[in-house]
Design a protein around this motif. Structure first.
Motif, short mmCIF file in Angstrom:
data_model
loop_
_atom_site.label_atom_id
_atom_site.label_comp_id
_atom_site.label_asym_id
_atom_site.label_seq_id
_atom_site.Cartn_x
_atom_site.Cartn_y
_atom_site.Cartn_z
N LYS A 52 -21.61 24.28 65.64
CA LYS A 52 -20.50 23.35 65.81
C LYS A 52 -19.46 23.64 64.74
N VAL A 53 -18.24 23.16 64.95
CA VAL A 53 -17.16 23.44 64.02
C VAL A 53 -16.69 22.16 63.35
N ALA A 54 -16.17 22.31 62.15
CA ALA A 54 -15.64 21.18 61.40
C ALA A 54 -14.35 21.60 60.72
N GLU A 55 -13.37 20.72 60.72
CA GLU A 55 -12.14 20.90 59.97
C GLU A 55 -12.26 20.11 58.67
N LEU A 56 -11.86 20.71 57.56
CA LEU A 56 -11.99 20.08 56.26
C LEU A 56 -10.71 19.36 55.88
N ASP A 57 -10.87 18.20 55.31
CA ASP A 57 -9.74 17.46 54.76
C ASP A 57 -9.67 17.76 53.27
N SER A 58 -9.25 19.00 52.96
CA SER A 58 -9.20 19.47 51.57
C SER A 58 -7.84 20.10 51.32
N PRO A 59 -6.86 19.31 50.93
CA PRO A 59 -5.52 19.86 50.69
C PRO A 59 -5.54 20.98 49.66
N GLY A 60 -4.78 22.04 49.94
CA GLY A 60 -4.64 23.12 48.98
C GLY A 60 -5.56 24.29 49.20
N VAL A 61 -6.59 24.15 50.06
CA VAL A 61 -7.47 25.30 50.28
C VAL A 61 -6.77 26.30 51.19
N MET A 62 -7.16 27.55 51.09
CA MET A 62 -6.54 28.59 51.90
C MET A 62 -6.90 28.39 53.37
N PRO A 63 -6.02 28.87 54.28
CA PRO A 63 -6.22 28.60 55.71
C PRO A 63 -7.59 28.98 56.23
N MET A 64 -8.15 30.15 55.79
CA MET A 64 -9.41 30.60 56.36
C MET A 64 -10.60 29.78 55.83
N LEU A 65 -10.35 28.89 54.85
CA LEU A 65 -11.41 28.02 54.35
C LEU A 65 -11.24 26.59 54.81
N SER A 66 -10.23 26.32 55.61
CA SER A 66 -9.95 24.95 56.04
C SER A 66 -10.83 24.52 57.21
N SER A 67 -11.61 25.43 57.75
CA SER A 67 -12.58 25.10 58.79
C SER A 67 -13.89 25.80 58.46
N LEU A 68 -14.96 25.39 59.12
CA LEU A 68 -16.25 26.05 58.94
C LEU A 68 -17.06 25.88 60.21
N ARG A 69 -18.09 26.67 60.34
CA ARG A 69 -19.05 26.52 61.43
C ARG A 69 -20.39 26.13 60.82
#
Length: 515
Positions: A52-69
């Motif tokens: 499953k996928v999740a979007e992170l609510d972490s301002p300032g992180v780089m785009p490729m780290l703003s989501s995860l599986r």
């Protein structure tokens, strides 16, 4: 393996300003491509069919780290979750996995789990230290592709707390040139990076485009050791490992007649064999005295004697160097050397024995079987048999040097699709149970499966005739095909076996239209 931690918002400095980075840069959990610098990170849907996928609510992180599986526990108890990345057979690759937890599951600390490359258990993933400091954590290995795919998998381990989910933020697979780390026998070993430093640097990590393979050269300085800057360029194409020229621009040195001693890498090492590469260049402008001569020792043991370093630079390496605990590198100047020793950069990688391989014909057979199925088990990617304890759901294997598939049981897994003709590749298999699924199409020719003892295909939607070859499988004792939609005449080979062999049990009714 020792993890590396980096600022989650600073990875843009690592990927450079060009878009020619080869290989695959994958943003895990992303629904569309993302750009960092001028490098495009692609969404991961084409490389994995689970999780499953999740979007992170972490301002300032780089785009490729703003989501995860992530991969939550489920009823299937999948043994592993694999990304399958296209590869060239026998080519060498740099593989990097990056993890930024971001509290996606509401836990106070990230879970611990294993990562696997092909059939080798690579390392544990423990990112708690990095997360506590607001950092992303990455791991890096160098491997050779055994086939046309390279699999990078996550798996639960004894250290994974109940209910916790392995996760991944980014995956990179970059092809290396033939000379890079070429002294290693990659048919038997992989390399797992422990440390890679540019000495005398105190700024950002050196990566792509300075390093064409986007290896990360972290800064390393010691307040008690003098730093010098280079006055000459280095033609790094002459170096087997193709280090970036940027790592030669600074170095650590000692004055004439003085030894230079480094406690490097900073962390103690587990007892193992290591690949150690050291890089040197005389920092002065070219002249008759632009050379340095010194001996190199590691933990007091001679590593290279009489090393003559000029402005052209040089590299020395050891392929199978035993190390443990704290490590010291000592550079001792020769008596006639006009200047003291100097070092610019170093790499240290653990030599990891491969966990084995599954026979190529079985790999092909199982991969084609998986492609023919709809809704196969979520862990049906990567190596079917290895590492031990992480074979595909329903798959049993032996432990020969080349592992073989010996059993297949997907009873009541609601698998659809058809049975690939490539199942005939599984020439060591003795038991096939595909009972109670939604399989359609014909039964393939199984003439080469000479070790099959039991074949259960009942309760599906199979059509067509019974293959004549089934009656010629001399070890076959159980053949069950009832409750399908088979048609035609029962082959004489099967009728004759049923008449003369009391061990042979054949069931084809109810269901079917066989005469």
């Amino acid at each position: 393996m020792i993890p590396f931690s980096v600022l989650a918002g600073a990875l843009v400095l690592l990927v450079g300003v060009a878009d020619a980075l080869p290989g695959y840069q994958i943003s895990c959990g992303a629904t569309s491509d993302k750009v960092a610098g001028n490098v495009t990170w692609v969404a991961d849907g084409a490389f994995i069919h689970a999780g499953k996928v999740a979007e992170l609510d972490s301002p300032g992180v780089m785009p490729m780290l703003s989501s995860l599986r992530y991969f939550p526990p489920d009823a299937s108890s999948a043994a592993k979750y694999c990304y399958a990345v296209p590869a060239a057979m026998h080519a060498r690759y740099l593989v990097r996995t990056t993890y930024y937890y971001g509290g996606f599951d509401g836990g106070g600390a990230p879970p611990v789990f294993d990562q696997i490359i092909d059939g080798t258990r690579w390392s544990a993933v423990d990112t708690a230290g990095g997360y506590a400091r607001g950092l992303a954590t990455y791991y890096e290995a160098v491997v050779e592709a055994a086939g046309k795919e390279l699999s990078v998998c996550l798996a639960r381990s004894a250290a994974t707390a109940p209910g916790r989910s392995p996760f991944i933020s980014a995956l990179e697979v970059v092809p290396l040139e033939e000379s890079v780390y070429s002294a290693v026998n990659f048919t038997a070993y992989a390399l797992s990076t422990v440390a890679r430093h540019s000495f005398g640097h105190n700024g950002s990590i050196i990566g792509y485009p300075d390093d064409r393979f986007n290896r990360y050269w972290e800064p390393y300085s010691d307040g008690g050791i003098p730093v010098v800057e280079s006055q000459a360029s280095v033609a790094t194409e002459a170096f087997w490992n193709k280090p970036p020229e940027a790592v030669f621009r600074r170095g650590l040195t000692a004055s004439r007649d003085k030894s230079l001693e480094l406690q490097w890498p900073p962390a103690p090492l587990p007892a193992a064999s290591y690949y150690l590469a050291l890089y040197f260049q005389d920092n002065r402008g070219p002249s008759a005295l632009s050379w340095r001569v010194f001996d190199v020792a590691v933990n007091g043991q001679p590593f290279f004697a009489g090393l003559n370093v000029s402005t052209a630079g040089c590299m020395v390496y050891g392929v199978d160097w035993p190390l443990s605990g704290q490590t010291r590198i000592t550079l001792t100047p020769a008596l006639e050397s006009p200047v003291g020793p100097l070092i610019n950069a170093a790499e240290l990688m653990m030599v990891v024995p491969l966990g084995g391989r599954t026979h190529p014909r079985d790999v092909i057979g199982m991969q084609e079987l998986a492609r023919g199925f709809t809704n196969p088990p979520s862990d049906w990617r990567g190596d079917p048999c290895l590492p031990q304890g992480n074979s595909w759901t329903g798959v049993t294997c032996n432990q020969d040097p080349l592992a073989r598939v010996t059993g297949l049981n997907l009873t009541n897994f609601r698998v659809g699709g058809s049975i690939s003709n490539n199942i005939a590749n599984l020439t060591a298999i003795s038991s096939i149970w595909l009972v109670g699924n939604n399989l359609t199409g014909p039964i393939p020719d199984l003439n080469h499966l000479l070790h099959v003892v039991s074949l259960h295909l009942e309760d599906n939607g199979l059509t067509g005739p019974l293959p004549e070859s089934l009656g010629n499988l001399t070890r076959l004792e159980e053949l069950s095909v009832q409750n399908n939609s088979l048609q035609g005449t029962i082959p004489s080979s099967i009728r004759n076996r049923a008449a003369v062999d009391p061990r042979f049990r054949f069931q084809y009714t109810p269901g079917n239209n066989l005469s």
